[in-house]
Write an enzyme that holds these catalytic residues in place. Structure first.
Site, PDB file in Angstrom:
ATOM      1  N   PRO A   9      17.958  -1.317 -51.392  1.00 49.22           N
ATOM      2  CG  PRO A   9      17.808   0.044 -53.271  1.00 49.22           C
ATOM      3  CD  PRO A   9      17.898  -1.392 -52.847  1.00 49.22           C
ATOM      4  CG  ASN A  10      16.955   4.050 -49.687  1.00 48.63           C
ATOM      5  OD1 ASN A  10      17.937   4.675 -49.310  1.00 48.63           O
ATOM      6  ND2 ASN A  10      16.536   4.099 -50.940  1.00 48.63           N
ATOM      7  NE  ARG A  17      12.407   4.165 -47.309  1.00 52.12           N
ATOM      8  CZ  ARG A  17      12.430   3.320 -48.330  1.00 52.12           C
ATOM      9  NH1 ARG A  17      12.986   2.118 -48.193  1.00 52.12           N
ATOM     10  NH2 ARG A  17      11.908   3.659 -49.491  1.00 52.12           N
ATOM     11  CE1 TYR A  22       8.353   1.112 -47.683  1.00 49.91           C
ATOM     12  CE2 TYR A  22       8.809   3.427 -47.256  1.00 49.91           C
ATOM     13  CZ  TYR A  22       8.677   2.377 -48.146  1.00 49.91           C
ATOM     14  OH  TYR A  22       8.853   2.579 -49.484  1.00 49.91           O
ATOM     15  CG  ASN A  73      11.662  -5.335 -49.845  1.00 52.59           C
ATOM     16  OD1 ASN A  73      11.603  -4.762 -50.940  1.00 52.59           O
ATOM     17  ND2 ASN A  73      11.080  -4.856 -48.764  1.00 52.59           N
ATOM     18  CB  ALA A  76      13.851   1.932 -55.381  1.00 51.48           C
ATOM     19  CG  HIS A  79       9.489  -0.029 -58.589  1.00 48.35           C
ATOM     20  ND1 HIS A  79       8.410  -0.861 -58.370  1.00 48.35           N
ATOM     21  CD2 HIS A  79       9.798   0.500 -57.370  1.00 48.35           C
ATOM     22  CE1 HIS A  79       8.071  -0.812 -57.081  1.00 48.35           C
ATOM     23  NE2 HIS A  79       8.906   0.003 -56.450  1.00 48.35           N
ATOM     24  CG  ASP A  86      18.766 -10.190 -67.225  1.00 53.19           C
ATOM     25  OD1 ASP A  86      17.567 -10.457 -67.470  1.00 53.19           O
ATOM     26  OD2 ASP A  86      19.459  -9.458 -67.959  1.00 53.19           O
ATOM     27  CD  GLU A  97       8.384  -8.658 -56.376  1.00 53.27           C
ATOM     28  OE1 GLU A  97       8.047  -9.459 -57.285  1.00 53.27           O
ATOM     29  OE2 GLU A  97       8.239  -7.428 -56.467  1.00 53.27           O
ATOM     30  CG  HIS A  99       7.383  -5.194 -52.347  1.00 52.69           C
ATOM     31  ND1 HIS A  99       8.555  -4.556 -52.687  1.00 52.69           N
ATOM     32  CD2 HIS A  99       7.080  -6.023 -53.373  1.00 52.69           C
ATOM     33  CE1 HIS A  99       8.935  -4.983 -53.880  1.00 52.69           C
ATOM     34  NE2 HIS A  99       8.062  -5.876 -54.321  1.00 52.69           N
ATOM     35  CG  LEU A 100       8.621  -3.718 -45.235  1.00 51.64           C
ATOM     36  CD1 LEU A 100       9.635  -2.627 -44.923  1.00 51.64           C
ATOM     37  CD2 LEU A 100       8.281  -4.503 -43.975  1.00 51.64           C
ATOM     38  CB  SER A 101       4.464  -0.269 -48.763  1.00 52.49           C
ATOM     39  OG  SER A 101       5.250  -0.323 -49.945  1.00 52.49           O
ATOM     40  NE  ARG A 106       4.445   3.617 -51.315  1.00 52.49           N
ATOM     41  CZ  ARG A 106       5.738   3.513 -50.990  1.00 52.49           C
ATOM     42  NH1 ARG A 106       6.273   2.313 -50.790  1.00 52.49           N
ATOM     43  NH2 ARG A 106       6.473   4.594 -50.867  1.00 52.49           N
ATOM     44  NE  ARG A 110       6.689   4.212 -54.223  1.00 48.78           N
ATOM     45  CZ  ARG A 110       7.948   4.461 -53.855  1.00 48.78           C
ATOM     46  NH1 ARG A 110       8.851   3.502 -53.861  1.00 48.78           N
ATOM     47  NH2 ARG A 110       8.313   5.667 -53.457  1.00 48.78           N
TER      48      ARG A 110
HETATM   49  C1  DQA Z   1       9.382  -1.456 -50.903  1.00 47.83           C
HETATM   50  C2  DQA Z   1       8.503  -0.746 -51.935  1.00 47.83           C
HETATM   51  C3  DQA Z   1       9.354  -0.028 -52.959  1.00 47.83           C
HETATM   52  O1  DQA Z   1       8.528   0.650 -53.904  1.00 47.83           O
HETATM   53  C4  DQA Z   1      10.248   0.995 -52.288  1.00 47.83           C
HETATM   54  O2  DQA Z   1      11.104   1.605 -53.234  1.00 47.83           O
HETATM   55  C5  DQA Z   1      11.013   0.462 -51.141  1.00 47.83           C
HETATM   56  C6  DQA Z   1      10.381  -0.514 -50.249  1.00 47.83           C
HETATM   57  C7  DQA Z   1       8.542  -2.072 -49.758  1.00 47.83           C
HETATM   58  O3  DQA Z   1       9.060  -2.929 -49.061  1.00 47.83           O
HETATM   59  O4  DQA Z   1       7.400  -1.668 -49.548  1.00 47.83           O
HETATM   60  O5  DQA Z   1      12.129   0.887 -50.865  1.00 47.83           O
HETATM   61  O6  DQA Z   1      10.066  -2.512 -51.549  1.00 47.83           O
END
Ligand code: DQA
Length: 144
Positions: A9-10, A17, A22, A73, A76, A79, A86, A97, A99-101, A106, A110
């Site tokens: 998501p997002n 953002r 990011y 990725n 959210a 978490h 599953d 897995e 993540h950008l950040s 943070r 997270r």
């Molecule tokens: C994220 C980190 C997550 O905590 C956050 O909710 C995101 C992006 C990242 O790529 O840094 O939406 O997965």
């Protein structure tokens, strides 16, 4: 070889953002960087994004049924989604897995990933490079 790059998501809204967190690469640019590098490494990357937990789970089922490696990725959902965890657990091919950040640097909520324990490994904090490093790692794993 076909691989799936799944984004939660997002992530399609990177352009609006927080760029301090990011970076300033938007989602189409990110997808472009990933597919170019994937091609260089001999992968055909099927890059998808969804805000919907159920859709992400269906794509993970597809990867499990077709034995497709995944770079994921979960955003959210990382978490707290036990349902996604599953689904990841049922995969046979490797899942990395990304993540950008760096979620560990943070907010405290997270700091937990319910996905890491069922992933081969996690790459976080390098912006778009997290995905490119994951592609390299995936190639190394698959060549073994
Ligand atoms: C994220 C980190 C997550 O905590 C956050 O909710 C995101 C992006 C990242 O790529 O840094 O939406 O997965």
């Amino acid at each position: 070889m076909k691989i799936l790059i799944l984004n939660g998501p997002n992530l399609a809204r990177l352009d609006i953002r927080d760029s301090l967190i990011y970076g300033d690469v938007n989602y189409p640019e990110l997808a472009n960087l990933i597919s170019t590098r994937a091609e260089e490494l001999g992968f055909v990357a099927d890059i998808r994004q969804s805000n919907d937990e159920s859709e992400l789970i269906s794509w993970l089922h597809e990867a499990a049924d077709m034995n497709i490696p995944v770079i994921f990725n979960p955003a959210a959902f990382t978490h707290y989604s036990y349902a996604i965890r599953d689904a990841v657990e049922m995969l046979k091919a490797p899942l990395i897995e990304v993540h950008l950040s760096n979620p560990m640097a943070r907010e405290e909520f997270r700091h937990t990933s319910v996905i890491s324990g069922v992933a081969v490994g996690t790459i976080a904090g390098f912006g778009p490079n997290s995905y490119l490093l994951a592609l390299q790692a995936l190639q190394n794993i698959l060549q073994k």
